[in-house]
Design a protein around this motif. Structure first.
Motif, PDB file in Angstrom:
ATOM      1  N   THR A  56       0.738  -1.257  -0.100  1.00  0.00           N
ATOM      2  CA  THR A  56      -0.284   0.034   0.029  1.00  0.00           C
ATOM      3  C   THR A  56       0.782   1.162  -0.005  1.00  0.00           C
ATOM      4  N   PRO A  57       1.842   1.319   0.891  1.00  0.00           N
ATOM      5  CA  PRO A  57       2.726   2.633   0.758  1.00  0.00           C
ATOM      6  C   PRO A  57       3.229   2.878  -0.404  1.00  0.00           C
ATOM      7  N   LEU A  58       3.426   2.019  -1.398  1.00  0.00           N
ATOM      8  CA  LEU A  58       4.122   1.918  -2.596  1.00  0.00           C
ATOM      9  C   LEU A  58       2.954   2.225  -3.713  1.00  0.00           C
ATOM     10  N   GLY A  59       1.881   1.796  -3.496  1.00  0.00           N
ATOM     11  CA  GLY A  59       0.803   1.731  -4.351  1.00  0.00           C
ATOM     12  C   GLY A  59       1.036   0.797  -5.451  1.00  0.00           C
ATOM     13  N   ARG A  60       1.911  -0.555  -5.308  1.00  0.00           N
ATOM     14  CA  ARG A  60       2.045  -1.163  -6.355  1.00  0.00           C
ATOM     15  C   ARG A  60       2.418  -2.548  -5.746  1.00  0.00           C
ATOM     16  N   CYS A  61       2.527  -3.807  -6.565  1.00  0.00           N
ATOM     17  CA  CYS A  61       3.064  -4.784  -6.225  1.00  0.00           C
ATOM     18  C   CYS A  61       4.675  -4.856  -5.910  1.00  0.00           C
ATOM     19  N   GLU A  62       5.384  -5.578  -5.073  1.00  0.00           N
ATOM     20  CA  GLU A  62       6.619  -5.671  -5.118  1.00  0.00           C
ATOM     21  C   GLU A  62       7.123  -7.149  -4.909  1.00  0.00           C
ATOM     22  N   LEU A  63       8.122  -7.554  -5.484  1.00  0.00           N
ATOM     23  CA  LEU A  63       8.993  -8.745  -5.367  1.00  0.00           C
ATOM     24  C   LEU A  63       9.895  -8.777  -4.133  1.00  0.00           C
ATOM     25  N   GLU A  64       9.631  -9.594  -3.074  1.00  0.00           N
ATOM     26  CA  GLU A  64      10.466  -9.517  -2.012  1.00  0.00           C
ATOM     27  C   GLU A  64      10.865 -10.977  -1.518  1.00  0.00           C
ATOM     28  N   ILE A  65      11.916 -10.929  -0.755  1.00  0.00           N
ATOM     29  CA  ILE A  65      12.203 -12.268   0.123  1.00  0.00           C
ATOM     30  C   ILE A  65      11.049 -12.470   1.031  1.00  0.00           C
ATOM     31  N   PRO A  66      10.882 -13.738   1.552  1.00  0.00           N
ATOM     32  CA  PRO A  66       9.742 -13.939   2.707  1.00  0.00           C
ATOM     33  C   PRO A  66      10.179 -13.011   3.919  1.00  0.00           C
ATOM     34  N   ALA A  67       9.241 -12.630   4.455  1.00  0.00           N
ATOM     35  CA  ALA A  67       9.432 -11.794   5.747  1.00  0.00           C
ATOM     36  C   ALA A  67       8.273 -11.502   6.491  1.00  0.00           C
ATOM     37  N   GLY A  68       8.941 -10.849   7.953  1.00  0.00           N
ATOM     38  CA  GLY A  68       7.372 -10.661   8.563  1.00  0.00           C
ATOM     39  C   GLY A  68       8.077 -10.198   9.979  1.00  0.00           C
ATOM     40  N   LYS A  69       6.943  -9.383  10.524  1.00  0.00           N
ATOM     41  CA  LYS A  69       7.666  -8.550  11.833  1.00  0.00           C
ATOM     42  C   LYS A  69       7.485  -9.816  12.962  1.00  0.00           C
ATOM     43  N   LEU A  70       8.430  -9.513  13.964  1.00  0.00           N
ATOM     44  CA  LEU A  70       8.352 -10.175  15.250  1.00  0.00           C
ATOM     45  C   LEU A  70       6.810  -9.922  16.103  1.00  0.00           C
ATOM     46  N   GLU A  71       6.487 -11.103  16.577  1.00  0.00           N
ATOM     47  CA  GLU A  71       5.306 -11.065  17.552  1.00  0.00           C
ATOM     48  C   GLU A  71       6.188 -10.716  18.823  1.00  0.00           C
ATOM     49  N   GLU A 118      -3.442 -11.242   4.053  1.00  0.00           N
ATOM     50  CA  GLU A 118      -2.138 -11.050   3.302  1.00  0.00           C
ATOM     51  C   GLU A 118      -2.365 -12.003   1.943  1.00  0.00           C
ATOM     52  N   PHE A 119      -2.230 -11.359   0.673  1.00  0.00           N
ATOM     53  CA  PHE A 119      -2.571 -12.126  -0.406  1.00  0.00           C
ATOM     54  C   PHE A 119      -1.292 -11.900  -1.200  1.00  0.00           C
ATOM     55  N   LEU A 120      -0.681 -13.092  -1.493  1.00  0.00           N
ATOM     56  CA  LEU A 120       0.718 -13.017  -2.322  1.00  0.00           C
ATOM     57  C   LEU A 120       1.006 -14.368  -3.003  1.00  0.00           C
ATOM     58  N   GLU A 121       1.747 -14.201  -4.071  1.00  0.00           N
ATOM     59  CA  GLU A 121       2.366 -15.294  -5.012  1.00  0.00           C
ATOM     60  C   GLU A 121       3.556 -15.454  -4.868  1.00  0.00           C
ATOM     61  N   VAL A 122       3.902 -16.887  -4.926  1.00  0.00           N
ATOM     62  CA  VAL A 122       5.216 -17.187  -4.648  1.00  0.00           C
ATOM     63  C   VAL A 122       5.927 -17.603  -6.048  1.00  0.00           C
ATOM     64  N   HIS A 123       7.110 -16.995  -6.182  1.00  0.00           N
ATOM     65  CA  HIS A 123       7.905 -16.769  -7.535  1.00  0.00           C
ATOM     66  C   HIS A 123       9.401 -17.611  -7.095  1.00  0.00           C
ATOM     67  N   GLU A 124       9.782 -18.083  -7.986  1.00  0.00           N
ATOM     68  CA  GLU A 124      11.309 -18.603  -7.939  1.00  0.00           C
ATOM     69  C   GLU A 124      12.051 -18.102  -9.025  1.00  0.00           C
ATOM     70  N   GLU A 129      15.140  -3.546 -13.612  1.00  0.00           N
ATOM     71  CA  GLU A 129      13.964  -3.185 -14.065  1.00  0.00           C
ATOM     72  C   GLU A 129      12.811  -2.593 -12.903  1.00  0.00           C
ATOM     73  N   GLY A 130      13.395  -2.436 -11.872  1.00  0.00           N
ATOM     74  CA  GLY A 130      12.234  -1.790 -10.681  1.00  0.00           C
ATOM     75  C   GLY A 130      11.284  -2.809 -10.214  1.00  0.00           C
ATOM     76  N   TRP A 131      11.329  -3.960 -10.476  1.00  0.00           N
ATOM     77  CA  TRP A 131      10.507  -4.920  -9.685  1.00  0.00           C
ATOM     78  C   TRP A 131      10.556  -5.215  -8.486  1.00  0.00           C
ATOM     79  N   ILE A 132      12.170  -5.336  -8.209  1.00  0.00           N
ATOM     80  CA  ILE A 132      12.561  -5.383  -6.764  1.00  0.00           C
ATOM     81  C   ILE A 132      13.346  -4.309  -6.342  1.00  0.00           C
TER      82      ILE A 132
END
Length: 189
Positions: free
Chosen positions: A69-84, A144-150, A162-165
């Motif tokens: 949402t802050p970027l207003g677009r999709c972003e390819l990233e490594i798996p990540a998340g906040k600590l509980e 959380e809605f995401l797609e996995v890519h390799e 190309e700015g995808w990442i």
């Protein structure tokens, strides 16, 4: 993380004024005593910390594509998340890898911990290397809605160009992956 050996630059917090407290972050204004004895203010974002996982399977990096949402677009990233609250970063890395990609790791180890924006935030990310991956079922968070890519190293480098990442933690992980492909070693093992 280690403290700087140059204590002459330290600032002493005199007072803290809470401004906002949300689900993930809080904002405060700290009044500080500067090294010369004068006072200043620092806007500080407090964050519980996060993990990220460099997971490579058969020469291909696992990535997740999701709308940011802050970027207003999709972003390819490594798996990540906040600590509980109170969560062990290693356990969080295992959890996020499985939730986001469906994979579990036979071996997982800390590569490095780093701060994302130390000028205004205390967020620290613990970057893990996941090896000996075994496929299972993904179970992303309810919102959380995401797609996995390799992708191969060359493909990932093209995605960066190309700015995808454009995500810093992913770019750092790719840099470490590239170094390892030349040296056979990850991080500072």
């Amino acid at each position: 993380m280690n403290k700087s050996p140059n204590s002459a630059l330290n600032e002493k917090i005199i007072s803290t004024k809470p401004i906002f407290s949300g689900k993930i972050i809080s904002l405060q204004i700290d009044t500080v005593e500067l090294p010369d004895g004068s006072k200043g203010e620092r806007e500080v974002i407090k964050h519980p910390g996060a993990i990220a996982v460099l997971a490579v399977r058969d020469g291909r990096l696992l990535l997740v594509d999701q709308f940011r949402t802050p970027l207003g677009r999709c972003e390819l990233e490594i798996p990540a998340g906040k600590l509980e609250k109170g969560e062990d970063p290693l356990e969080a890395a295992k959890r996020e890898l499985q939730e986001e990609t469906g994979y579990s790791a036979g071996k997982i180890s800390l590569l490095h911990s780093f701060y994302t924006s130390p000028g205004f935030a205390d967020e620290i990310i613990h970057l893990y290397l996941a090896e000996d991956l075994k496929q299972g079922e993904s179970a992303p968070d309810e919102d959380e809605f995401l797609e996995v890519h390799e992708a191969t190293l060359q493909e990932v480098k093209r995605y960066i160009a190309e700015g995808w990442i454009s995500d810093a933690k992913t770019m750092l992980a790719v840099y470490i992956w590239e170094l390892a492909s030349h040296t056979g070693k990850y991080g500072h093992e």
